[in-house]
Design an enzyme around this catalytic site. Structure first.
Site, PDB file in Angstrom:
ATOM      1  CG  ASN A 240      -4.899   3.009  -3.099  1.00  0.00           C
ATOM      2  OD1 ASN A 240      -5.040   4.134  -3.566  1.00  0.00           O
ATOM      3  ND2 ASN A 240      -5.526   2.616  -2.017  1.00  0.00           N
TER       4      ASN A 240
ATOM      5  CB  CYS B 108      -5.698   3.444   1.941  1.00  0.00           C
ATOM      6  SG  CYS B 108      -7.380   3.850   2.379  1.00  0.00           S
TER       7      CYS B 108
HETATM    8  C1  UDX Z   1      -4.838   7.025  -0.374  1.00  0.00           C
HETATM    9  C2  UDX Z   1      -5.038   7.373  -1.854  1.00  0.00           C
HETATM   10  O1  UDX Z   1      -4.369   8.607  -2.152  1.00  0.00           O
HETATM   11  C3  UDX Z   1      -6.506   7.450  -2.184  1.00  0.00           C
HETATM   12  O2  UDX Z   1      -6.695   7.682  -3.578  1.00  0.00           O
HETATM   13  C4  UDX Z   1      -7.172   6.139  -1.787  1.00  0.00           C
HETATM   14  O3  UDX Z   1      -8.547   6.150  -2.056  1.00  0.00           O
HETATM   15  C5  UDX Z   1      -6.924   5.834  -0.329  1.00  0.00           C
HETATM   16  O4  UDX Z   1      -5.514   5.829  -0.054  1.00  0.00           O
HETATM   17  P1  UDX Z   1      -4.912   8.413   1.914  1.00  0.00           P
HETATM   18  O5  UDX Z   1      -4.510   7.145   2.590  1.00  0.00           O
HETATM   19  O6  UDX Z   1      -6.030   9.215   2.485  1.00  0.00           O
HETATM   20  O7  UDX Z   1      -5.331   8.123   0.389  1.00  0.00           O
HETATM   21  O8  UDX Z   1      -3.653   9.379   1.922  1.00  0.00           O
HETATM   22  P2  UDX Z   1      -2.528   9.863   0.906  1.00  0.00           P
HETATM   23  O9  UDX Z   1      -2.628  11.326   0.767  1.00  0.00           O
HETATM   24  O10 UDX Z   1      -2.505   9.074  -0.317  1.00  0.00           O
HETATM   25  O11 UDX Z   1      -1.214   9.584   1.781  1.00  0.00           O
HETATM   26  C6  UDX Z   1      -0.895   8.279   2.234  1.00  0.00           C
HETATM   27  C7  UDX Z   1       0.432   8.287   2.957  1.00  0.00           C
HETATM   28  O12 UDX Z   1       1.478   8.560   2.046  1.00  0.00           O
HETATM   29  C8  UDX Z   1       0.552   9.336   4.076  1.00  0.00           C
HETATM   30  O13 UDX Z   1       1.192   8.763   5.177  1.00  0.00           O
HETATM   31  C9  UDX Z   1       1.425  10.410   3.456  1.00  0.00           C
HETATM   32  O14 UDX Z   1       2.171  11.119   4.417  1.00  0.00           O
HETATM   33  C10 UDX Z   1       2.325   9.588   2.545  1.00  0.00           C
HETATM   34  N1  UDX Z   1       2.866  10.352   1.396  1.00  0.00           N
HETATM   35  C11 UDX Z   1       2.026  10.847   0.461  1.00  0.00           C
HETATM   36  C12 UDX Z   1       4.250  10.543   1.279  1.00  0.00           C
HETATM   37  O15 UDX Z   1       5.028  10.079   2.110  1.00  0.00           O
HETATM   38  N2  UDX Z   1       4.728  11.238   0.191  1.00  0.00           N
HETATM   39  C13 UDX Z   1       3.905  11.737  -0.775  1.00  0.00           C
HETATM   40  O16 UDX Z   1       4.422  12.346  -1.731  1.00  0.00           O
HETATM   41  C14 UDX Z   1       2.506  11.547  -0.636  1.00  0.00           C
END
Ligand code: UDX
Length: 439
Positions: A209, A261
């Site tokens: 993470n 997360c």
């Molecule tokens: C994350 C992990 O991806 C997952 O494997 C873990 O089990 C839990 O935490 P999640 O919190 O559901 O999952 O969302 P994720 O899709 O990872 O996005 C997290 C944040 O990062 C969001 O606010 C998203 O907008 C942001 N993000 C994601 C970006 O700003 N840029 C990106 O390229 C990807």
């Protein structure tokens, strides 16, 4: 297998429903009566793609209760899926986990395997095992089995996982876990089943993470530098993505990450370093850089207006990312708070989470379930979440409905050529600004 799942949040409920789908009998236990009632009425209390359908499909193998005793006594395997929110010093609060552990100990009437799915600091499973086995008539085998669910695709992530990590060195629990996951591991092209020691399994979740969060924080800094130097972040990430060592995921620049997360796991990892006398410098940098990035759009707004007091703004997208009804640690919250502090009039739009936002803000902001209505007569709009409804929204409509079509896009939803053609003022992250008008 007879399974109990403690805690029916995003992780617990997804785990329970998917375990039922692969053939196990699963009792879901939670202290929240409303959640259990909703589940007994056949409705998931949270939105997760495909969850409701799977919940109904497997209803004969699923039960929901607030009575821990019956559920824990019957189960051979108990999954611990309660939350580990941040304490004010950044450490993971293990109180909810310990409540479950003590009640498992109190009610157990036979040997059991306890599977810790919640994200916990390294060494927590050792502590849990000690608590459970001290002066106990039964034997408890504690396994670390971190989840890698992304909200919005959690069901898919559980049924078609990238990997299954099982942390234990004990032969009995190795056998039980193998049998439990067999329906997933025997399908063709199944995910690697990785049996590792328990502390490495616990560490693997934080390590993964934090690495993903680091990619986001890094690319956002590159984007900020692109703005200063006239480069375009979309072009830059495209060129980077062809390097297989870098890849193309988690390189979307924007206003930083939100969600429970990454926010709590970066803080908890940093704290874990400190308690071991080691400063995780890259991790501290993620936390700091992301905090700044969360207000990046607002900084740009403030440099375009003399006074925000009385200005009318539309905030588009409130959940922390598209495809989820979760607003925990959503970047929109810190931005709305600041806009209100500056005296702006705030209209909000989201296709899914207006009700939970209402619980936070009451009549301090105005709620709209269409973008057309939310942007009407606004001085400017801020895009916070890249919902399909927002990404596909016709740019010309901003000109049609707003007082001035000035858009601050925190998720780079539109391409610059289209923005130019539709004659709006468009500021995005890491790219050239289109148009000159001030708010
Ligand atoms: C994350 C992990 O991806 C997952 O494997 C873990 O089990 C839990 O935490 P999640 O919190 O559901 O999952 O969302 P994720 O899709 O990872 O996005 C997290 C944040 O990062 C969001 O606010 C998203 O907008 C942001 N993000 C994601 C970006 O700003 N840029 C990106 O390229 C990807």
């Amino acid at each position: 297998m007879e399974v109990a799942v403690a805690g029916v949040g995003y992780v617990g409920l997804t785990t329970a429903v998917c375990l039922a789908d692969i053939g196990h009998t699963v009792a879901c236990v939670d202290i929240d009566k409303n959640k259990i009632k909703s589940l007994n009425d056949g409705k998931s209390p949270i939105y997760e793609n495909g969850l409701n359908e799977l919940l109904n499909k497997n209803k004969d193998r699923l039960s929901y209760t607030t009575e821990e005793k019956k559920a824990y006594q019957k189960a051979d395997v108990i999954f611990v899926c309660t939350g580990t929110p941040s304490r004010s010093n950044g450490s993971a609060n293990l109180d909810y986990i310990l409540d479950v552990v003590y009640s498992i100990k109190k009610f157990s009437n036979k040997d059991k395997v306890i599977v810790v799915k919640s994200t916990v600091p390294v060494g927590t499973c050792d502590k849990i095992e000690k608590i459970l086995n001290d002066n106990s008539r039964h034997k408890f085998y504690v396994v670390s089995n971190p989840e890698f669910f992304s909200q919005g695709s959690a069901v898919k992530d559980m049924l078609l996982p990238s990997r299954i990590i099982v942390g234990t060195e004990d032969l009995y629990s190795i056998e039980v876990m193998k049998k439990l996951y067999e329906p997933l591991t025997k399908i063709p092209y199944c995910a690697p089943y990785l049996l590792v020691d328990r502390r490495s399994a616990e560490m693997s979740k934080y390590a993964a993470n934090n690495f993903l969060a680091l990619k986001i924080a890094y690319i956002n800094e590159v984007a900020n530098l692109c703005e200063m130097t006239g480069a375009d972040i979309k072009e830059v990430t495209k060129t980077m993505s062809y390097d297989k060592r870098i890849g193309d995921s988690f390189l979307n620049a924007g206003i930083g990450f939100g969600g429970s997360c990454f926010t709590k796991d970066t803080k908890a990892f940093s704290y874990l370093g400190k308690t071991n006398g080691y400063e995780m410098k890259t991790v501290s940098a993620i936390v700091e850089a992301n905090k700044k990035q969360n207000l990046k759009l607002l900084d740009e707004v403030l440099s375009n207006v003399d006074n925000l007091n009385g200005k009318k703004v539309a905030v588009l997208g409130l959940s922390f990312k598209p495809g989820t009804d979760d607003i925990r640690e959503s970047v929109s919250i810190i931005n709305v708070d600041t806009l209100l502090e500056y005296g702006a009039e705030v209209n909000v739009y989201d296709p899914m989470v207006l009700d939970s936002f209402k619980k936070l803000y009451g009549d301090k902001v105005s709620y709209y379930d269409t973008i057309d209505e939310a942007i009407k007569k606004c001085d400017f709009a801020m895009i916070m979440t890249e919902w399909d409804e927002i990404v596909s929204y016709d740019l010309n409509k901003y000109r049609k409905y707003m007082k001035k079509p000035i858009i601050f896009d925190g998720r780079n939803c539109y391409n610059l050529e289209d923005a130019k053609k539709s004659k709006i003022v468009y500021y995005s992250i890491g790219r050239k600004k289109i148009g000159k008008d001030k708010i």
